[in-house]
Design a protein around this motif. Structure first.
Motif, PDB file in Angstrom:
ATOM      1  N   SER A  77      36.818  41.466  26.030  1.00 56.56           N
ATOM      2  CA  SER A  77      37.460  40.153  26.199  1.00 56.56           C
ATOM      3  C   SER A  77      38.913  40.187  25.764  1.00 56.56           C
ATOM      4  CB  SER A  77      36.751  39.097  25.363  1.00 56.56           C
ATOM      5  OG  SER A  77      35.486  38.899  25.864  1.00 56.56           O
ATOM      6  N   SER A  78      39.166  40.930  24.687  1.00 54.66           N
ATOM      7  CA  SER A  78      40.534  40.996  24.179  1.00 54.66           C
ATOM      8  C   SER A  78      41.447  41.645  25.229  1.00 54.66           C
ATOM      9  CB  SER A  78      40.515  41.794  22.870  1.00 54.66           C
ATOM     10  OG  SER A  78      41.783  42.186  22.516  1.00 54.66           O
ATOM     11  N   VAL A  85      42.653  38.669  33.275  1.00 53.67           N
ATOM     12  CA  VAL A  85      41.510  38.708  34.194  1.00 53.67           C
ATOM     13  C   VAL A  85      40.226  38.344  33.437  1.00 53.67           C
ATOM     14  CG1 VAL A  85      42.574  40.477  35.662  1.00 53.67           C
ATOM     15  CG2 VAL A  85      41.099  41.187  33.763  1.00 53.67           C
ATOM     16  N   SER A  86      39.144  38.191  34.175  1.00 52.71           N
ATOM     17  CA  SER A  86      37.879  37.873  33.526  1.00 52.71           C
ATOM     18  C   SER A  86      37.271  39.143  32.926  1.00 52.71           C
ATOM     19  CB  SER A  86      36.912  37.284  34.565  1.00 52.71           C
ATOM     20  OG  SER A  86      35.588  37.471  34.137  1.00 52.71           O
ATOM     21  N   PRO A  87      36.631  39.023  31.735  1.00 49.14           N
ATOM     22  CA  PRO A  87      35.998  40.210  31.140  1.00 49.14           C
ATOM     23  C   PRO A  87      34.950  40.819  32.074  1.00 49.14           C
ATOM     24  CG  PRO A  87      35.883  38.312  29.644  1.00 49.14           C
ATOM     25  CD  PRO A  87      36.483  37.816  30.902  1.00 49.14           C
ATOM     26  N   LYS A  88      34.399  39.987  32.955  1.00 49.41           N
ATOM     27  CA  LYS A  88      33.353  40.489  33.870  1.00 49.41           C
ATOM     28  C   LYS A  88      33.901  41.500  34.870  1.00 49.41           C
ATOM     29  CE  LYS A  88      30.277  36.509  33.920  1.00 49.41           C
ATOM     30  NZ  LYS A  88      30.992  35.237  33.750  1.00 49.41           N
ATOM     31  N   THR A  89      35.231  41.563  34.987  1.00 47.58           N
ATOM     32  CA  THR A  89      35.825  42.468  35.973  1.00 47.58           C
ATOM     33  C   THR A  89      36.231  43.809  35.362  1.00 47.58           C
ATOM     34  OG1 THR A  89      38.040  41.589  35.564  1.00 47.58           O
ATOM     35  CG2 THR A  89      36.763  40.531  37.321  1.00 47.58           C
ATOM     36  N   LEU A  90      36.003  43.969  34.047  1.00 50.04           N
ATOM     37  CA  LEU A  90      36.447  45.197  33.374  1.00 50.04           C
ATOM     38  C   LEU A  90      35.270  46.064  32.949  1.00 50.04           C
ATOM     39  CD1 LEU A  90      39.356  43.877  31.100  1.00 50.04           C
ATOM     40  CD2 LEU A  90      39.512  44.920  33.371  1.00 50.04           C
ATOM     41  N   LEU A 212      53.114  44.290  34.429  1.00 50.34           N
ATOM     42  CA  LEU A 212      51.904  44.410  35.255  1.00 50.34           C
ATOM     43  C   LEU A 212      51.257  43.028  35.443  1.00 50.34           C
ATOM     44  CD1 LEU A 212      49.625  46.429  36.399  1.00 50.34           C
ATOM     45  CD2 LEU A 212      48.570  46.144  34.164  1.00 50.34           C
ATOM     46  N   ASP A 213      51.020  42.665  36.698  1.00 48.46           N
ATOM     47  CA  ASP A 213      50.378  41.382  36.985  1.00 48.46           C
ATOM     48  C   ASP A 213      49.133  41.652  37.826  1.00 48.46           C
ATOM     49  OD1 ASP A 213      49.628  38.818  37.669  1.00 48.46           O
ATOM     50  OD2 ASP A 213      51.343  38.433  38.975  1.00 48.46           O
ATOM     51  N   LEU A 214      48.059  41.972  37.139  1.00 50.10           N
ATOM     52  CA  LEU A 214      46.832  42.383  37.831  1.00 50.10           C
ATOM     53  C   LEU A 214      46.269  41.282  38.728  1.00 50.10           C
ATOM     54  CD1 LEU A 214      45.350  45.005  37.966  1.00 50.10           C
ATOM     55  CD2 LEU A 214      44.024  44.351  35.965  1.00 50.10           C
ATOM     56  N   PRO A 215      46.076  40.042  38.203  1.00 50.46           N
ATOM     57  CA  PRO A 215      45.510  39.023  39.100  1.00 50.46           C
ATOM     58  C   PRO A 215      46.478  38.627  40.208  1.00 50.46           C
ATOM     59  CG  PRO A 215      45.982  38.076  36.931  1.00 50.46           C
ATOM     60  CD  PRO A 215      46.248  39.542  36.825  1.00 50.46           C
ATOM     61  N   GLY A 216      47.779  38.601  39.884  1.00 49.28           N
ATOM     62  CA  GLY A 216      48.779  38.178  40.867  1.00 49.28           C
ATOM     63  C   GLY A 216      48.988  39.192  41.979  1.00 49.28           C
ATOM     64  N   LYS A 241      37.755  43.503  40.941  1.00 50.09           N
ATOM     65  CA  LYS A 241      37.885  42.049  41.103  1.00 50.09           C
ATOM     66  C   LYS A 241      36.548  41.403  41.441  1.00 50.09           C
ATOM     67  CE  LYS A 241      40.330  40.218  44.581  1.00 50.09           C
ATOM     68  NZ  LYS A 241      41.565  39.988  45.346  1.00 50.09           N
ATOM     69  N   LYS A 242      35.776  42.112  42.286  1.00 48.15           N
ATOM     70  CA  LYS A 242      34.504  41.504  42.698  1.00 48.15           C
ATOM     71  C   LYS A 242      33.300  42.171  42.042  1.00 48.15           C
ATOM     72  CE  LYS A 242      35.509  38.986  46.787  1.00 48.15           C
ATOM     73  NZ  LYS A 242      36.342  39.654  47.788  1.00 48.15           N
TER      74      LYS A 242
END
Ligand code: PLP
Length: 392
Positions: A77-78, A85-90, A212-216, A241-242
């Motif tokens: 989460s950190s 981004v969401s922790p679920k994507t890492l 770095l802009d991962l979501p963008g 992402k998915k």
């Protein structure tokens, strides 16, 4: 093994202690930070603290196991918060090589192979998959990087209705050039393809070294390695992402099945600490060092190959008057450690030279060395190196 045990008991074979100093240590004259960086004291402390205080397997259902799992999720989460981004994507992996390998190997399961675009200056963690993909019927299309940059227009021309994946790194490890990832993704999305295209961005050299802009950026996947940002070796991340992907490994289902195998909890927590330590101020400070470096070598026989615009200040490729390994040796004799390219592969020079050639450097490619900085870099020492390079 029996033989080894017997010899040990007889005292013939004694385990030898590991050699070298134990404790925080900086290498003097170290300018190969794109290959790896020194573990930060904060990350080291978190690593050691977690290793000793969280002994249970995060998959265990008893309270100690749940405690380890909570700690792992805190680390995730950190990092997720810092990356936006969401922790679920890492998903934690062993490093960027495994992150790229997980994505690329997933193509091997495809019933009908299609087209894949690989950038010409990609790291071997990506390019190394080309022969196997071809063998499995994939049509591998190469995107050039003139002057070290991928061009969205050129990419659009390379796309076909059958394109299923595009792999273009965020920042070149050989040159430091920052790729126009958002535009490249848009170029891909604007093409009519039969199926959705997965855009993978090897972002190892981008973390902490550019905005770095991962979501963008709109990428579908990205890979990171902790040891490039003063975290420990052997831990990295795969951003998806998915959610999920078909993994090459089978096992206990950890990391959502994307990376099965017992999680490296101390390293994951130390990675999170290293990410937390990243500061935009480092980029500004290194920018000043880079500028002074370029000024110092001006008028000498060595020329900066990395463009000043749209490059990270942390990496500086230089064309010297000598074959790169000769220049590296001369500098090493003077106490400076630089690289003849990307030191993360065994065949360093060949691979780096290929990237420099692919970037349009022609015969000068064999003379290029790479100087790379980190927040540990001493500005005075960097200036001394610049002077030594100017004298080549
Ligand atoms: N991708 C890039 C751009 C790199 O610079 C590196 C290492 O230098 C890697 C991938 C591989 O990283 P690792 O060896 O940590 O898996």
């Amino acid at each position: 093994m029996e033989e080894v045990y017997r010899k040990r008991e007889e005292g013939v074979l004694r385990p030898r202690p590991l050699s070298g100093t134990i404790g925080p240590m900086a290498i003097q004259g170290y300018f190969d930070n794109a290959a790896t960086t020194a573990l930060s004291p904060r990350a080291a402390a978190v690593w050691a603290g977690t290793a000793s205080s969280y002994p249970a397997n995060p998959s265990a259902s008893y309270p100690e196991g749940r405690r380890s799992k909570e700690r792992l999720e805190e680390a995730r989460s950190s990092i997720a918060t810092r990356l936006g981004v969401s922790p679920k994507t890492l998903f934690f992996t062993s490093g960027a090589t495994e992150s790229a390998g997980t994505v690329l190997s997933s193509l091997l399961w495809a019933k009908t192979p299609g087209d894949i675009v690989l950038g010409s200056i990609e790291h071997e963690a990506v390019l190394g998959w080309a022969p196997l993909l071809k063998e499995k019927g994939w049509n591998v299309i190469t995107l050039d990087a003139r002057g070290g940059f991928y061009d969205p227009g050129e990419l659009r021309r390379k796309m076909t209705p059958e394109t299923r994946m595009v792999c273009l790194m965020a920042v070149s490890n050989a040159l430091g050039t920052v790729q126009p990832t958002k535009d490249l993704v848009e170029a891909v999305r604007s093409c009519g393809t039969r199926r959705p295209v997965f855009f993978y961005s090897d972002s190892v050299q981008a973390l902490g070294k550019t905005g770095l802009d991962l979501p963008g950026s709109g990428v579908d996947g990205a890979g990171f390695s902790a040891h490039k940002i003063h975290g420990p070796r052997g831990i990295g991340l795969l951003y998806l992402k998915k959610g999920s992907i078909q993994s090459l490994s089978r096992g206990g289902g950890q990391e959502g099945g994307v990376r099965p195998g017992t999680e490296n909890l101390p390293a994951a927590c130390a990675f999170a600490e290293a990410v937390d330590e990243l500061s935009p101020d480092d980029e500004r400070r290194i920018g000043e060092i880079n500028k002074a470096f370029r000024e110092t070598i001006k008028g000498s026989k060595t020329k900066a190959v990395t463009p000043e615009e749209n490059s990270t200040p942390f990496i500086l490729a230089l064309a010297t008057p000598y074959p790169s390994e000769v220049a590296v040796r001369i500098l090493s004799d003077k106490g400076f450690l630089v690289s003849s390219g990307s030191a993360c592969s065994n065949n360093q020079r060949g691979k780096a030279e290929a990237a420099f050639r692919a970037a349009g450097l022609g015969d000068a490619a064999g003379n290029v060395i790479r100087v790379s900085f980190s927040r540990d870099t001493d500005p005075e020492e960097a200036l001394q190196l610049a002077k030594a390079i100017a004298e080549l």
